[in-house]
Scaffold this motif. Structure first.
Motif, PDB file in Angstrom:
ATOM      1  N   LEU A   1       3.981   4.987  -0.567  1.00 17.17           N
ATOM      2  CA  LEU A   1       4.419   5.516   0.723  1.00 17.17           C
ATOM      3  C   LEU A   1       3.542   5.013   1.865  1.00 17.17           C
ATOM      4  O   LEU A   1       4.027   4.776   2.978  1.00 17.17           O
ATOM      5  CB  LEU A   1       4.413   7.049   0.704  1.00 17.17           C
ATOM      6  CG  LEU A   1       5.494   7.723  -0.143  1.00 17.17           C
ATOM      7  CD1 LEU A   1       5.407   9.236  -0.016  1.00 17.17           C
ATOM      8  CD2 LEU A   1       6.882   7.264   0.257  1.00 17.17           C
TER       9      LEU A   1
ATOM     10  N   PHE B   1      12.825  13.023   1.345  1.00 20.24           N
ATOM     11  CA  PHE B   1      12.710  13.522  -0.025  1.00 20.24           C
ATOM     12  C   PHE B   1      14.104  13.969  -0.452  1.00 20.24           C
ATOM     13  O   PHE B   1      14.647  14.942   0.082  1.00 20.24           O
ATOM     14  CB  PHE B   1      11.717  14.677  -0.064  1.00 20.24           C
ATOM     15  CG  PHE B   1      11.314  15.115  -1.451  1.00 20.24           C
ATOM     16  CD1 PHE B   1      11.437  14.286  -2.547  1.00 20.24           C
ATOM     17  CD2 PHE B   1      10.779  16.386  -1.662  1.00 20.24           C
ATOM     18  CE1 PHE B   1      11.054  14.682  -3.817  1.00 20.24           C
ATOM     19  CE2 PHE B   1      10.383  16.810  -2.922  1.00 20.24           C
ATOM     20  CZ  PHE B   1      10.530  15.956  -3.994  1.00 20.24           C
TER      21      PHE B   1
ATOM     22  N   THR C   1       9.386   9.669   5.398  1.00 27.83           N
ATOM     23  CA  THR C   1      10.195   9.300   4.231  1.00 27.83           C
ATOM     24  C   THR C   1      11.017  10.503   3.814  1.00 27.83           C
ATOM     25  O   THR C   1      10.502  11.626   3.760  1.00 27.83           O
ATOM     26  CB  THR C   1       9.285   8.857   3.070  1.00 27.83           C
ATOM     27  OG1 THR C   1       8.522   7.716   3.484  1.00 27.83           O
ATOM     28  CG2 THR C   1      10.096   8.499   1.836  1.00 27.83           C
TER      29      THR C   1
ATOM     30  N   CYS D   1       5.944  12.777   1.546  1.00 24.87           N
ATOM     31  CA  CYS D   1       7.139  12.282   2.240  1.00 24.87           C
ATOM     32  C   CYS D   1       7.121  12.696   3.701  1.00 24.87           C
ATOM     33  O   CYS D   1       7.384  11.883   4.606  1.00 24.87           O
ATOM     34  CB  CYS D   1       8.401  12.802   1.553  1.00 24.87           C
ATOM     35  SG  CYS D   1       8.811  11.975  -0.001  1.00 24.87           S
TER      36      CYS D   1
END
Length: 388
Positions: free
Chosen positions: A164, A205, A203, A198
């Motif tokens: 990530l 999830f 990002t 996340c």
């Protein structure tokens, strides 16, 4: 015209069903502990389900999403109330693969990134991005392999963090209980950390609840066993009790835009009638409570059988692991005892995914049959080993 031969088929032809049973063309009764891949949530031919679909198709079966459809709103409101996913928004589609495809597409749209993190033994569907995020090279065509997907082990928090922090991951997609992969689960610490990572790295999830949703895990969604807040939740199998339905629940922080997602058949009148009846039956018959009771009963008996080396899963999404491959065991259960069960990519695992209406007497029938056939299966296994 012959059918395209992509499925190995058992020599059984079901023609009708009622409750937890299906009946073949000869009238033979089969106990269904697999539910057609966990699709049958409220039982075959439930009267409320049959009545709802029959009434709706006699009035209006389909029109496009270019018009108002109050049934969609009713279904969304009912789903919000029963699932506890307050203020999420719902997009309809037709299958689990489509649900995950749209989830991944939405994540990429909103983050401006394209790489996906998925997990080993995960299964998310057979369409473009969904199959690329599925850990099975045998079903990934070259056109799918163009997708950027990184596979990690469940519980690899350090790996997720490292990936990530590279800044190019649009989504982390995970089954909180793996289905086809064999009922493996990550730890609570892992899921909680992934959720935090996340959110810290722009990002999405994505909780793949295609198989584990709609009460099958003992909660409405399997992610609710943990302290996480998915950005997107994909749903399908149990949603329509056999009628093709799918969808994604989208966190209220994600803004919609005209044309971003679309579907012809998703959320049609007939599908919504089916979906509403499923939710009403789950509520009226307190089926999630039944899942918890039946799961405890099933596991209690399973623990007394020495042949079973491991019990996996939650609720009525269960796996019995043996020290031999279960292909022959499944055949004997079908042909000799007339009981449907499931397999997995773990060839030593027997999957149990019955309708949520299953009762103790049905579980007793299964274990009586299992105890009966196990010595024969083990003898055949030993004989094969000796020949090798």
């Amino acid at each position: 015209m012959p059918l395209f031969n992509v499925y190995p088929l058992y020599d059984v032809t079901p023609v009708s069903g009622k409750g937890v049973y299906v009946y073949d063309k000869n009238g033979t009764e089969y106990l269904d502990l697999y539910g057609g891949h966990a699709v049958i949530s409220i039982g075959h031919a439930h009267p409320k389900y049959v009545e709802a679909i029959s009434r709706q198709v006699s009035e209006l079966g389909f029109y496009s999403n270019a018009i108002q459809n109050p049934l969609q709103v009713q279904l969304a409101d009912k789903l919000e109330a029963l699932s506890g996913c307050k203020d999420y928004e719902l997009f309809f589609c037709n299958s689990g693969a489509e649900a995950n495809e749209n989830a991944l597409k939405l994540a990429s749209f909103k983050t401006g990134k394209s790489r996906v993190i998925a997990f080993k033994n995960g299964f998310h569907g057979r369409t473009s991005a969904a199959v690329a995020a599925t850990d099975n090279p045998g079903i990934v065509a070259p056109i799918n392999a163009q997708q950027e997907v990184t596979f990690l082990e469940l519980d690899d928090i350090a790996g997720v963090k490292a990936e990530l922090e590279k800044g190019d991951v649009c989504a982390v997609i995970v089954e909180f209980i793996q289905g086809v992969g064999g009922l493996d689960q990550g730890s609570a610490k892992f899921f909680n950390e992934v959720d935090k990572l996340c959110k810290a790295n722009n990002t999405f999830f994505i909780a793949d609840e295609v198989q584990s949703g709609y009460g099958r895990s003992g909660k409405f969604f399997a992610f609710q066993h943990y302290n996480v807040t998915p950005d997107i939740i994909s749903i399908a199998k149990g949603m329509g009790n056999g009628f093709p339905m799918g969808g994604i629940l989208i966190h209220p922080s994600i803004e919609a835009k005209f044309g971003m997602l679309g579907t012809t058949f998703g959320g049609n009148h007939l599908a919504c009638a089916a979906g509403l009846s499923v939710l009403e039956v789950i509520e009226d018959q307190k089926l999630i409570d039944n899942v918890q009771v039946m799961s405890e009963y099933f596991i209690k008996i399973a623990k007394t059988i020495p042949h079973i080396k491991n019990i996996k899963g939650k609720g009525l999404m269960l796996g019995l692991e043996f020290d031999f491959e279960v292909g022959d065991l499944r055949k004997r259960l079908i042909y000799e005892n007339h009981i449907f069960t499931g397999g997995a990519s773990n060839k030593k695992l027997l999957r149990i995914l019955p309708p949520l209406t299953v009762r103790k007497e049905h579980i007793n029938m299964f274990f009586e049959a299992l105890i009966e056939v196990l010595p024969e299966v083990e003898s055949a296994e030993e004989l094969q080993t000796e020949k090798i």
